[in-house]
Design an enzyme around this catalytic site. Structure first.
Site, PDB file in Angstrom:
ATOM      1  N   ARG A 174      -7.856   7.261 -13.823  1.00 36.72           N
ATOM      2  CA  ARG A 174      -6.581   7.457 -13.113  1.00 36.72           C
ATOM      3  C   ARG A 174      -6.188   6.160 -12.398  1.00 36.72           C
ATOM      4  O   ARG A 174      -5.015   5.787 -12.384  1.00 36.72           O
ATOM      5  CB  ARG A 174      -6.696   8.605 -12.103  1.00 36.72           C
ATOM      6  CG  ARG A 174      -6.723   9.982 -12.744  1.00 36.72           C
ATOM      7  CD  ARG A 174      -6.664  11.077 -11.701  1.00 36.72           C
ATOM      8  NE  ARG A 174      -5.348  11.177 -11.086  1.00 36.72           N
ATOM      9  CZ  ARG A 174      -5.066  11.924 -10.017  1.00 36.72           C
ATOM     10  NH1 ARG A 174      -6.041  12.616  -9.418  1.00 36.72           N
ATOM     11  NH2 ARG A 174      -3.851  11.960  -9.518  1.00 36.72           N
ATOM     12  N   CYS A 228      -6.595   8.555  -2.242  1.00 33.45           N
ATOM     13  CA  CYS A 228      -6.955   9.191  -3.506  1.00 33.45           C
ATOM     14  C   CYS A 228      -5.683   9.753  -4.106  1.00 33.45           C
ATOM     15  O   CYS A 228      -4.630   9.124  -4.035  1.00 33.45           O
ATOM     16  CB  CYS A 228      -8.018  10.265  -3.282  1.00 33.45           C
ATOM     17  SG  CYS A 228      -7.516  11.553  -2.127  1.00 33.45           S
TER      18      CYS A 228
END
Length: 279
Positions: free
Chosen positions: A176, A234
């Site tokens: 990611r 995150c």
């Protein structure tokens, strides 16, 4: 205050009748409602915590997928969990504490003194041979009050500055970070100059936190030096709290960026980098 508690030590506290509130934060992107898993088996006396409803404020607009709850709302949640001033609180999950760390961070932020993560989480409790109980736990209502401000927090306008002057840690999975996949947010990639440090890599094969020495080495390899600005983000501010806990175990203070990639990627004026780190 200690950050971790070992399963045997928690079991001893419970057996001795020492005042200990255990909070079970079952949550993941794939299974955000952990109620049934909790009811099927949890640490004796543990109270279920709904991460989406009690550890976030979804009425906040433009602040990412898991904005921090309002102080009054978090006070109500703490009281529902039965918390009283002076309690020892142990938080855990079944994900290596990667969701429970959100509760640990918020309780510390709220000024609660003794909050610990159950090292190894639910798997560690089971491996140590301790029993589970089933069903719901409804504690007597507590009386503590949240007073936010004890943990450092940064907003979207401060993130790039931290990345330029210190180290900004991206706690998401490496793919990611590199922008190879993006399952939920509108853009792929990462905040420019952020360093990839997946939160799962802070754990050993058994799901326990790595030693302080190993964590210091890990973060030093990313350029983290004591005294420099350090912050973590995150996808939506959940596993970033796990990174903050890992840094704390290593003796490093770090700020949390709660909006994280879910806020940053929704603002088209904010640049997105892809590929490996190029600092």
């Amino acid at each position: 205050m200690p950050i971790l508690i070992q399963p045997d030590d928690l079991a001893a506290r419970i057996a001795a009748g020492e005042r200990t509130v255990v909070l079970d934060v079952r949550w993941s992107l794939a299974a955000p409602d952990g109620t049934e898993a909790y009811r099927a088996g949890h640490v004796p006396g543990a109270v279920y915590v709904d991460l989406d409803r009690e550890l976030a404020d979804h009425d906040a607009v433009g602040e990412g997928r898991h904005p921090l709850p309002a102080e009054a709302d978090f006070t109500a949640a703490m009281r529902r969990w039965g918390l009283r001033d002076g309690d020892t609180v142990v938080v855990m999950d079944d994900l290596g504490n990667q969701s429970a760390a959100r509760a640990w961070w918020l309780l510390r932020h709220a000024g609660f003194g003794d909050v610990r993560l159950l090292d190894g989480a639910l798997a560690g409790w089971r491996t140590a041979g301790h029993a589970l109980e089933t069903g719901d736990v409804v504690p007597e209502r507590g009386d503590t009050t949240a007073r936010f401000g004890a943990m450092p927090v940064i907003g979207i306008d401060e993130v790039a500055e931290v990345a330029g002057r210190g180290v900004l840690i991206d706690a998401r999975a490496a793919e990611r970070y590199r922008g190879e996949i993006e399952p939920i947010d509108p853009r792929a990639g990462h905040i420019p100059r952020a360093m990839s440090a997946p939160s799962g890599d802070d754990l050993d094969a058994a799901g326990r936190f790595r030693s302080p020495e190993a964590l210091r080495e890990r973060f030093a390899a990313l350029g983290v030096q004591v005294g420099d600005p350090v912050a973590a983000y995150c996808g939506s501010g959940v596993t970033a709290a796990h990174a903050v806990a890992s840094l704390a175990i290593a003796g490093i203070d770090a700020a949390l960026y709660p909006g994280s990639w879910s806020q940053w990627s929704n603002d088209p004026s904010r640049p997105a980098a892809t590929g490996p780190d190029s600092r």
